[in-house]
Scaffold this active site. Structure first.
Site, PDB file in Angstrom:
ATOM      1  N   THR A 130       0.343  -1.218  -0.229  1.00 21.88           N
ATOM      2  CA  THR A 130      -0.085  -0.254   0.217  1.00 21.88           C
ATOM      3  C   THR A 130       0.894   1.256  -0.036  1.00 21.88           C
ATOM      4  O   THR A 130       2.116   0.583   0.049  1.00 21.88           O
ATOM      5  CB  THR A 130      -1.361  -0.726   1.343  1.00 21.88           C
ATOM      6  OG1 THR A 130      -1.554   1.717   1.362  1.00 21.88           O
ATOM      7  CG2 THR A 130      -0.317  -0.111   2.447  1.00 21.88           C
ATOM      8  N   ASP A 131      -0.170   2.224  -0.309  1.00 25.34           N
ATOM      9  CA  ASP A 131       0.941   3.602  -0.420  1.00 25.34           C
ATOM     10  C   ASP A 131       1.029   4.387   0.845  1.00 25.34           C
ATOM     11  O   ASP A 131       1.882   4.967   1.592  1.00 25.34           O
ATOM     12  CB  ASP A 131       0.345   4.548  -1.703  1.00 25.34           C
ATOM     13  CG  ASP A 131      -1.238   5.284  -0.643  1.00 25.34           C
ATOM     14  OD1 ASP A 131      -1.653   4.365  -0.206  1.00 25.34           O
ATOM     15  OD2 ASP A 131      -1.836   5.986  -1.020  1.00 25.34           O
ATOM     16  N   GLU A 132      -0.359   3.268   2.217  1.00 22.70           N
ATOM     17  CA  GLU A 132       0.081   4.271   3.027  1.00 22.70           C
ATOM     18  C   GLU A 132       1.866   4.344   4.082  1.00 22.70           C
ATOM     19  O   GLU A 132       1.933   4.642   5.476  1.00 22.70           O
ATOM     20  CB  GLU A 132      -1.043   3.496   3.881  1.00 22.70           C
ATOM     21  CG  GLU A 132      -2.212   3.287   3.201  1.00 22.70           C
ATOM     22  CD  GLU A 132      -3.305   4.026   4.485  1.00 22.70           C
ATOM     23  OE1 GLU A 132      -3.198   3.422   5.835  1.00 22.70           O
ATOM     24  OE2 GLU A 132      -4.623   3.638   4.180  1.00 22.70           O
ATOM     25  N   TYR A 155      -2.126  -0.519  10.967  1.00 21.61           N
ATOM     26  CA  TYR A 155      -2.639  -1.388   9.664  1.00 21.61           C
ATOM     27  C   TYR A 155      -0.732  -0.869   8.658  1.00 21.61           C
ATOM     28  O   TYR A 155      -0.114  -2.320   7.918  1.00 21.61           O
ATOM     29  CB  TYR A 155      -3.759  -0.459   8.977  1.00 21.61           C
ATOM     30  CG  TYR A 155      -3.469  -0.694   7.391  1.00 21.61           C
ATOM     31  CD1 TYR A 155      -3.258  -2.575   6.850  1.00 21.61           C
ATOM     32  CD2 TYR A 155      -3.623   0.158   6.412  1.00 21.61           C
ATOM     33  CE1 TYR A 155      -3.639  -1.917   5.581  1.00 21.61           C
ATOM     34  CE2 TYR A 155      -3.300  -0.263   5.312  1.00 21.61           C
ATOM     35  CZ  TYR A 155      -3.324  -1.911   4.381  1.00 21.61           C
ATOM     36  OH  TYR A 155      -3.174  -2.019   4.212  1.00 21.61           O
ATOM     37  N   LYS A 159       2.304  -3.081   6.960  1.00 18.99           N
ATOM     38  CA  LYS A 159       2.274  -3.476   5.515  1.00 18.99           C
ATOM     39  C   LYS A 159       4.126  -2.905   5.726  1.00 18.99           C
ATOM     40  O   LYS A 159       4.067  -3.982   4.778  1.00 18.99           O
ATOM     41  CB  LYS A 159       1.426  -2.985   5.284  1.00 18.99           C
ATOM     42  CG  LYS A 159      -0.224  -3.181   4.892  1.00 18.99           C
ATOM     43  CD  LYS A 159      -0.231  -4.352   4.338  1.00 18.99           C
ATOM     44  CE  LYS A 159       0.110  -4.190   2.994  1.00 18.99           C
ATOM     45  NZ  LYS A 159      -0.409  -6.178   2.515  1.00 18.99           N
TER      46      LYS A 159
END
Ligand code: NAD
Ligand code: DAU
Length: 349
Positions: A130-132, A155, A159
């Site tokens: 993810t970009d997060e 989260y 990741k």
């Protein structure tokens, strides 16, 4: 090629499974999924009888099970999507995210390392991220593949941890790994705890549409089928150890997105203009809420020729149509446990 896709019963995973089963009849595809609250085999009804498709129920946190699966099935490649994926749930229950996203990923890496030994150059471990992991942007700038990791939520931290392990297994053991980091997806089969399907569901039911804080946060939205197509291209063409960012160049402030959605819903439901907007309700902000995400996908576009196919307005309209035509799907996933999740998340704030 025998390919295991993990998390194939979830939102993005089901689109990836459908794409590979349909486009690659010569591949044998196994969908490995635990079927948590977010996993739903109804997402794959249209392809479940395909001769090149099989479903196996299993938990990636179970190391012995994963080892046995690799021994029995001898897969050539894995596309790993299984994860706990919802930021709000990670805030109330971080450990589940450590177990599935970090430990689960390392279990898969260990099995790949052991069972693929001697033939790493003929196998592939593709990790979907993810970009997060890059943290939050201010008003300008974009995330590139070189942006330093700076996760803020449990989260995104989990990741980021899984991404680091995947790279470590490439650098340390020589496993052929590939990672892609994608922005927010939208489209059909999206579980209604995430902003867009939750808003569609609530507008349909004339319930309040909860917007965190002032709705000023910005997300970069990508049509889920464009993500699945990017995964297809990267899986087949990327160099070992490489990373690609995937995004739609499509930034929306949450409040503007919800207003656009309300206009579409008014039209589709035959309501007078402005009726759905009255449902917008500003609620307490998410803790540690990242202000802005924006992905620079120049590398993917230049090196592998991928570009997003849909304009957001068109994609959002198609998404609304899907939800209105699939009320039974929505009814099914929002009965049972969803009710208590919703009560805890929104009514006890
Ligand atoms: P999702 O929550 O809809 O689906 C996750 C799937 O994983 C479910 O089918 C679930 O049953 C399965 N799963 C969960 N724990 C498992 C376990 N222990 N063992 C086996 N299966 C398990 O998630 P999604 O939105 O489809 O996201 C898929 C992947 O893409 C995730 O890795 C997520 O981090 C990543 N991602 C999502 C987005 C997005 O906008 N949704 C954007 C970028 C990246
Ligand atoms: O950026 C990629 C990520 O996008 C993925 O890695 C995650 O798996 C996926 O869930 C998604 O995370 P977000 O937190 O951005 O998505 P969500 O739909 O939960 O929230 C989108 C924005 O809307 C965010 O700024 C929070 C806000 N929001 C969300 C909900 C559920 C609201 O204002 N109200 C809500 O009720």
């Amino acid at each position: 090629m025998k390919l295991i896709i993990t998390g194939g019963a979830g939102f993005i995973g089901s689109h990836v499974v459908r794409r590979f089963v349909t486009n690659y009849p010569q591949y044998s595809i196994i969908n490995l999924d635990k079927l948590t609250y977010a996993g739903n085999l109804a997402n794959l009804q249209d392809i479940e009888a395909a001769p090149n498709y099989r479903f196996i129920k299993g938990d990636i946190t179970d190391a012995a099970f994963i080892d046995g699966l690799f021994k029995d099935e001898q897969p050539d490649a894995i596309i790993h999507l299984a994860a706990e994926s919802h930021v709000d749930r990670s805030i109330s229950n971080p450990i589940e995210f450590v177990l599935t996203n970090v430990v689960g990923t390392v279990n898969l890496l260990n099995a790949a390392r052991k069972h693929w030994e001697g033939s790493y150059d003929q196998k592939r471990f593709y990790h979907v991220s993810t970009d997060e992991v890059y943290g939050a942007l201010g008003e300008s700038g974009m995330f590139t593949e070189e942006t330093k990791y700076d996760p803020h939520s449990p989260y995104s931290a989990s990741k980021a941890g899984s991404d680091h392990f995947v790279r470590a297994y490439h650098d340390t053991y020589g496993l052929d790994t590939v990672i892609s980091n994608c922005s927010n997806n939208y489209g059909s089969h999206h579980f209604p705890e995430k902003l867009i399907p939750l808003a569609i569901h609530n507008i349909t039911q004339n319930k309040p549409v909860p917007v965190y804080g002032k709705g000023e946060n910005i997300r970069d939205w990508l049509w889920v089928e464009d993500h699945a197509r990017a995964i297809d291209v990267i899986f087949h063409k990327a160099k070992a150890g490489d990373t690609y960012n995937i995004g739609g160049h499509n930034e929306w402030k949450n409040i503007d997105l919800i207003r656009l959605l309300c206009q579409i819903m008014d039209r589709k439901l035959g309501r007078t203009a402005g009726e759905s907007e009255k449902l917008i309700t500003f609620v307490k902000d998410r803790a540690g809420h990242d202000l802005r995400y924006a992905i620079d996908s120049t590398k993917l576009q230049k090196e592998l020729g991928w570009v997003p196919s849909l304009q957001f307005e068109e994609g959002l309209e198609k998404t609304v149509d899907w939800y209105l035509e699939n009320e039974a799907w929505l009814e099914n996933v929002t009965s049972g446990n969803y009710q208590s999740y919703y009560k805890e998340q929104y009514q006890e704030r």
